[in-house]
Design a protein around this motif. Structure first.
Motif, short mmCIF file in Angstrom:
data_model
loop_
_atom_site.label_atom_id
_atom_site.label_comp_id
_atom_site.label_asym_id
_atom_site.label_seq_id
_atom_site.Cartn_x
_atom_site.Cartn_y
_atom_site.Cartn_z
N ALA A 56 42.55 49.15 31.62
CA ALA A 56 43.08 50.25 30.43
C ALA A 56 43.77 49.21 29.21
CB ALA A 56 43.89 50.86 30.94
N MET A 57 44.67 48.29 29.54
CA MET A 57 45.52 47.71 28.54
C MET A 57 44.44 46.96 27.60
SD MET A 57 48.70 44.97 28.70
CE MET A 57 49.74 46.19 29.39
N ALA A 58 43.49 46.21 28.31
CA ALA A 58 42.54 45.32 27.58
C ALA A 58 41.90 46.34 26.48
CB ALA A 58 41.50 44.84 28.32
N VAL A 59 41.20 47.63 26.99
CA VAL A 59 40.64 48.61 26.12
C VAL A 59 41.48 49.01 24.95
CG1 VAL A 59 38.88 50.25 25.98
CG2 VAL A 59 38.75 48.30 27.88
N THR A 60 42.49 49.77 25.50
CA THR A 60 43.37 50.54 24.61
C THR A 60 44.42 49.67 23.83
OG1 THR A 60 44.96 51.12 26.40
CG2 THR A 60 42.91 52.37 26.25
N GLY A 61 44.81 48.56 24.48
CA GLY A 61 45.93 47.81 23.91
C GLY A 61 47.21 48.52 23.40
N ALA A 62 47.33 48.32 21.98
CA ALA A 62 48.68 48.73 21.35
C ALA A 62 48.55 50.46 20.91
CB ALA A 62 48.97 48.16 20.17
N THR A 63 47.15 51.01 21.19
CA THR A 63 47.29 52.43 21.25
C THR A 63 48.05 53.13 22.00
OG1 THR A 63 45.28 52.58 22.21
CG2 THR A 63 45.09 52.06 19.99
N ALA A 168 38.44 37.21 46.64
CA ALA A 168 37.46 37.49 45.46
C ALA A 168 38.45 38.46 44.43
CB ALA A 168 36.23 38.02 45.76
N CYS A 169 38.93 39.46 45.05
CA CYS A 169 39.79 40.38 44.01
C CYS A 169 40.90 39.55 43.59
CB CYS A 169 40.08 41.71 44.91
SG CYS A 169 38.81 42.93 45.23
N ARG A 170 41.61 38.76 44.15
CA ARG A 170 42.73 37.85 44.03
C ARG A 170 42.24 37.08 42.86
NH1 ARG A 170 44.33 38.34 49.60
NH2 ARG A 170 45.62 40.14 49.84
N LEU A 171 41.21 36.43 43.26
CA LEU A 171 40.74 35.51 41.92
C LEU A 171 40.33 36.17 40.83
CD1 LEU A 171 39.72 32.62 41.21
CD2 LEU A 171 37.40 33.24 42.44
N THR A 172 39.99 37.39 40.79
CA THR A 172 39.23 38.05 39.84
C THR A 172 40.58 38.56 38.83
OG1 THR A 172 37.36 38.90 40.74
CG2 THR A 172 38.21 40.15 38.86
N MET A 173 41.54 38.98 39.60
CA MET A 173 42.87 39.45 39.12
C MET A 173 43.61 38.15 38.31
SD MET A 173 42.97 42.45 39.63
CE MET A 173 43.24 43.79 40.55
N GLY A 174 43.69 36.91 39.06
CA GLY A 174 44.15 35.88 38.42
C GLY A 174 43.53 35.21 37.04
N ILE A 175 42.08 35.58 37.06
CA ILE A 175 41.26 35.12 35.78
C ILE A 175 41.75 36.04 34.69
CG2 ILE A 175 38.99 35.11 34.87
CD1 ILE A 175 38.10 34.05 37.84
N GLY A 176 41.76 37.26 35.21
CA GLY A 176 41.96 38.32 33.99
C GLY A 176 43.42 38.35 33.53
N MET A 177 44.37 38.04 34.30
CA MET A 177 45.82 37.98 33.81
C MET A 177 45.84 36.48 32.74
SD MET A 177 47.85 40.22 34.56
CE MET A 177 49.58 39.25 34.16
N PHE A 178 44.94 35.52 33.15
CA PHE A 178 44.99 34.31 32.38
C PHE A 178 44.31 34.52 31.24
CE2 PHE A 178 43.35 30.24 30.96
CZ PHE A 178 44.54 29.31 31.32
N ALA A 179 43.12 35.20 31.13
CA ALA A 179 42.60 35.54 29.94
C ALA A 179 43.36 36.44 28.91
CB ALA A 179 41.13 36.37 30.21
N MET A 180 43.96 37.45 29.53
CA MET A 180 44.74 38.31 28.78
C MET A 180 46.02 37.55 28.14
SD MET A 180 44.80 41.86 30.79
CE MET A 180 45.73 42.78 29.70
N LEU A 181 46.69 36.70 28.82
CA LEU A 181 47.56 35.97 28.51
C LEU A 181 47.24 34.89 27.14
CD1 LEU A 181 49.55 35.21 31.50
CD2 LEU A 181 50.61 36.29 29.57
N LEU A 182 46.18 34.55 27.30
CA LEU A 182 45.29 33.39 26.80
C LEU A 182 45.19 34.09 25.13
CD1 LEU A 182 44.62 30.38 26.69
CD2 LEU A 182 42.45 31.12 27.46
#
Length: 184
Positions: A56-63, A168-182
């Motif tokens: 949700a945050m990736a799509v809606t962001g600051a809205t 696999a879910c934890r790996l996905t979450m870690g990748i997602g957090m890393f990408a969002m921070l990046l």
């Protein structure tokens, strides 16, 4: 997020799928029978919140107002910090969930900050560069650790939904957090 729109939507899809998987695991899990089952349900709930929240945050962001994101992630962060302080069993896992929720709160508040920010603010990105760097190191390391645990699961268990799926879910979450921070 401030990356290409395709990357944003792919990240949202990936984290939403992981969050939905954790939600399904939570919904279809049997009643707590073993000593570890309450912590597993707690992890499933936290990871479902994080995955769906990241999407949700990736799509809606600051809205969405920063106060909404801060409440959505700040309250669970406080709960996990309190639980970690009062119960030694599962402390590291609860602290990890608290760090994740606090990182999401940090990203929401950074997105809401006016461009330019304080004098020490790095003009190319949002947030405090040192804190963002520390979080990138943490989630980069966590992703490597989660990936190594996934590699140690028996062959085929990810496909049939037993031991490998939580990894696999934890790996996905870690990748997602890393990408969002990046992309901040």
């Amino acid at each position: 997020m401030h990356g290409p729109i395709l990357v944003t939507w792919l990240l949202a899809l990936l984290t939403a799928a992981a969050g939905a998987t954790c939600l399904v695991r939570l919904r279809h899990s049997p009643c707590p029978a073993g000593a570890h089952r309450p912590r597993t349900r707690e992890s499933d709930a936290a990871e479902a919140l994080m995955g769906l929240g990241m999407a949700a945050m990736a799509v809606t962001g600051a809205t969405v107002p920063a106060a909404v994101w801060a409440a959505l992630f700040g309250l669970p962060a406080a709960a996990f910090l309190l639980a970690a302080a009062h119960a030694p069993a599962g402390r590291a896992h609860r602290l990890h969930h608290a760090v994740g929720a606090l990182a999401m709160t940090y990203m929401a508040l950074a997105m809401a900050a006016p461009p330019g920010g304080p004098p020490h603010h790095h003009p190319a990105g949002l947030g405090v560069p040192l804190l963002t760097g520390v979080l990138l190191l943490y989630f980069g390391g966590y992703t490597l650790w989660a990936g190594s645990r996934l590699l140690r699961t028996p062959a085929g268990t990810v496909a049939i939904g037993t031991a490998g799926l939580p990894h696999a879910c934890r790996l996905t979450m870690g990748i997602g957090m890393f990408a969002m921070l990046l992309t901040m």
